[in-house]
Motif scaffolding. Structure first.
Motif: not given
Length: 272
Positions: A142-157, A177-178
């Motif tokens: 969509e041309g927008e920055p990729i932001v993951l708002e969930d604080d519990d997300i572990v990037s390595s997963k 899917s996110m």
């Protein structure tokens, strides 16, 4: 004679620029996503010595006499062939298999494009943000920055599919899917892109407008490969051959200047 001096000088200047370009390619042999650049030359103006109709008897001639005045650089063209895919473990390392470019939001708010997929998940005020190593946000479809708002997300997963979709395992360790997809764009003439430095390109009239792969059905889709980076497409052997050719061309042009100087010296000594 003086004409040959200036002609030889243009050849030396052009070959010096050629060597500079080759050196730039070799210096970026290990730069992620770098595309080799090729020097193009063109002849300078021609001076008419004799027109087609000027003979001793004023008869029509089929061929005139024009002498060239040297050479100059025409363009430096980037060659956008696929580089080697290098395994580089990391959840935010991506290689593009195809003609696509990542979209990057610059510090000035404009959109830039790159083939360098060496990204990181950085902690921002709104959550995890997918950024370049310089902290510039990577854009989604969509041309927008990729932001993951969930604080519990572990990037390595986080797992990214070949279409760029982000997945995260649920409680049963099944990837879900996110609803976020990394954006990819293509250009009718990528060689027309303006080089901004830091592996970034900007759109020009020559490149044409950026075509979003997610919205354009007429372009072949690129694939994203997680855990890999695209290496430089510079071929060292070719560059070394080009360097030898450029060096010999520089020597020949310098010989033209030396020969012209010797001829002028002989002309000056005729009165003795």
């Amino acid at each position: 004679m003086v004409r040959s001096l200036w002609t030889g000088a243009t050849g030396m200047i052009a070959q010096q620029l050629n060597v500079d370009n080759i050196a730039h390619n070799l210096s970026n042999v290990n730069t992620t996503g770098y595309k080799s650049e090729v020097m193009e030359f063109k002849s300078l103006l021609y001076q008419t010595i004799q027109t087609k109709s000027t003979t001793a008897n004023m008869e029509q001639k089929p061929i005139g006499a024009e002498v060239g005045l040297g050479v100059r650089n025409s363009s430096i063209t980037s060659i956008f062939t696929q580089g080697n895919l290098l395994e580089t473990p990391g959840e935010a390392n991506f290689a593009i298999d195809g003609r696509g470019f990542f979209g990057i939001r610059g510090a000035d708010g404009n959109t830039y494009y790159t083939r360098n997929g060496n990204f990181v998940f950085a902690i921002g005020t709104e959550g995890l943000i997918l950024t370049t190593s310089d902290g510039l946000p990577v854009l989604d479809t969509e041309g927008e920055p990729i932001v993951l708002e969930d604080d519990d997300i572990v990037s390595s997963k986080i797992v990214v599919g070949k279409d760029g979709t982000l997945y995260y395992p649920d409680d049963e360790n099944v990837p879900q899917s996110m609803d976020i997809t990394i954006g990819l764009w293509q250009f009718n003439n990528p060689a027309g892109l303006h080089k901004e430095g830091d592996s970034l390109f900007s759109v020009t009239a020559a490149s044409g407008e950026a075509m979003n792969e997610a919205e354009n059905e007429n372009v072949p889709k690129s694939k994203l490969i997680q855990g890999y980076l695209e290496g430089s497409n510079v071929q060292i052997a070719d560059e070394m051959v080009n360097l030898i050719v450029a060096q010999r061309a520089y020597e020949m042009n310098s010989k033209v200047i030396t020969t012209s100087d010797e001829m002028l010296q002989q002309a000056n000594q005729l009165k003795r």
